[in-house]
Design a protein around this motif. Sequence first.
Motif, short mmCIF file in Angstrom:
data_model
loop_
_atom_site.label_atom_id
_atom_site.label_comp_id
_atom_site.label_asym_id
_atom_site.label_seq_id
_atom_site.Cartn_x
_atom_site.Cartn_y
_atom_site.Cartn_z
N PHE A 104 17.54 -5.56 5.76
CA PHE A 104 18.04 -5.83 7.10
C PHE A 104 17.25 -5.17 8.23
CE2 PHE A 104 21.66 -6.09 4.20
CZ PHE A 104 22.12 -7.37 4.48
N ILE A 105 16.29 -4.33 7.90
CA ILE A 105 15.59 -3.62 8.97
C ILE A 105 14.09 -3.59 8.69
CG2 ILE A 105 15.87 -1.35 7.87
CD1 ILE A 105 16.24 -0.22 10.72
N SER A 106 13.32 -3.74 9.75
CA SER A 106 11.87 -3.67 9.65
C SER A 106 11.35 -2.84 10.81
CB SER A 106 11.25 -5.08 9.71
OG SER A 106 9.84 -5.00 9.74
N ILE A 107 10.63 -1.77 10.49
CA ILE A 107 10.06 -0.91 11.52
C ILE A 107 8.61 -1.32 11.70
CG2 ILE A 107 9.60 1.46 12.23
CD1 ILE A 107 11.90 2.35 10.45
N GLU A 108 8.35 -2.12 12.72
CA GLU A 108 7.03 -2.69 12.92
C GLU A 108 6.01 -1.63 13.34
OE1 GLU A 108 7.37 -5.86 15.67
OE2 GLU A 108 8.70 -7.07 14.42
N GLY A 109 4.76 -1.90 13.00
CA GLY A 109 3.67 -1.03 13.42
C GLY A 109 3.62 0.29 12.69
N THR A 110 4.18 0.34 11.49
CA THR A 110 4.20 1.60 10.76
C THR A 110 4.17 1.35 9.26
OG1 THR A 110 5.39 3.69 10.49
CG2 THR A 110 6.71 1.71 10.70
N ILE A 111 3.79 2.38 8.50
CA ILE A 111 3.76 2.32 7.04
C ILE A 111 4.90 3.21 6.54
CG2 ILE A 111 2.37 2.75 4.99
CD1 ILE A 111 -0.11 2.62 6.81
N PRO A 112 5.81 2.69 5.72
CA PRO A 112 6.99 3.46 5.31
C PRO A 112 6.70 4.85 4.76
CG PRO A 112 7.27 1.18 4.67
CD PRO A 112 5.87 1.30 5.21
N HIS A 113 5.67 4.98 3.90
CA HIS A 113 5.44 6.30 3.31
C HIS A 113 4.81 7.29 4.29
CE1 HIS A 113 1.60 4.17 2.28
NE2 HIS A 113 1.09 5.33 2.67
N ARG A 114 4.59 6.85 5.52
CA ARG A 114 4.10 7.76 6.56
C ARG A 114 5.24 8.28 7.43
NH1 ARG A 114 -0.99 9.75 5.70
NH2 ARG A 114 -2.37 8.11 4.96
N ASN A 115 6.47 7.96 7.08
CA ASN A 115 7.61 8.36 7.90
C ASN A 115 8.58 9.24 7.12
OD1 ASN A 115 6.94 6.98 10.30
ND2 ASN A 115 7.69 5.05 9.45
N CYS A 116 8.70 10.49 7.54
CA CYS A 116 9.70 11.36 6.94
C CYS A 116 10.18 12.36 7.99
CB CYS A 116 9.18 12.07 5.69
SG CYS A 116 7.93 13.32 5.99
N ALA A 117 11.28 13.02 7.69
CA ALA A 117 11.84 14.02 8.60
C ALA A 117 12.37 15.18 7.77
CB ALA A 117 12.95 13.41 9.44
N TYR A 118 12.19 16.38 8.31
CA TYR A 118 12.67 17.60 7.67
C TYR A 118 13.81 18.19 8.52
CZ TYR A 118 8.37 17.69 4.83
OH TYR A 118 7.36 17.40 3.96
N PHE A 119 14.87 18.63 7.86
CA PHE A 119 15.99 19.25 8.56
C PHE A 119 16.08 20.72 8.11
CE2 PHE A 119 16.92 14.75 8.53
CZ PHE A 119 17.42 14.51 9.80
#
Length: 301
Positions: free
Chosen positions: A211-226
């Motif tokens: 249901f979701i597509s984040i355009e202009g990006t590669i999924p394995h390049r996106n993470c967040a640390y808490f």
Amino acid sequence: MSNKLTATQRKGYNTILNLTDEELIGTLRLEPVKTKKNSTTGTMYKNCQSERFVAALCDPRTSYEFKSKEIFEIVEPQNVEYKKFTIKLTLKSHPTSALSKDDIKNIKAYIDWCEKQHHLEIFMQPDLNISDVTSYLNKVGSLKSDKEIDDDVSKINLERIPRVFIRIKTPEFFRCFHQLLNIYSNSLLNSSHYAQFKLIGKVFQRQRSNFISIEGTIPHRNCAYFFKPSKSSSKYLINSEYLKTYSSTFKKTDLGISSSNLQKKFYSIYDMDCPNDKINIKKNADKLPEEDSLPPFSNIE
């Protein structure tokens, strides 16, 4: 570099970048930055190629169940203990005479104006200290930012917890910090300079979503640390209530920007025995039991 710098501050910034090692050591020093006492505020570090991922992660309009199925995965384990060590560049009281008075004035103008621009934050697992990190930097010679890590290595590291996690506001100053750590690391070993933190969790973008597509990006390049200050034995989890505390992040995100340079501000070290842009494939051939020799074939006469 900020576009809001005055001409004097801009000159100071450029002067710092062009200092020789000798001039750097004679002009700047490292100073610990202490975490505020009684602070319980958590921090999200957006180590991502696109802030649209962060917006989707923190969007208060979608449920946690939807997010966990369509947007992100959590890396285990959670609640990992870390020590946080923060240092900043500071002008020496009596800087080297090799620089002109104007150069010194410009450097001071830049440092006084943008304090956090020359901060370096280092999260390290409890068995490490700043001397270990400095020795590692000297051994590998050049550390690659997470943006510079190739795709194959990045995919493997995505589902791992780093031994050392470094964030620098101005990546161009990384060389300065490295050189000065060789001078000041022993004097910075005092335990009072470390703050106890927990990595509540590391999350990364799912490779596929219905249901979701984040355009202009590669999924394995996106993470967040808490990360959160470790003030008690309490355990936190990445769940619906925890993500709600970051709802304001969604409102602050510019969804019109498809990509960002956030990844170049982070340096992750997963193995202290090899460069951070490599995977340490340990050779265990000498530890494997020798195969039994095959029985000779019977001679058939």
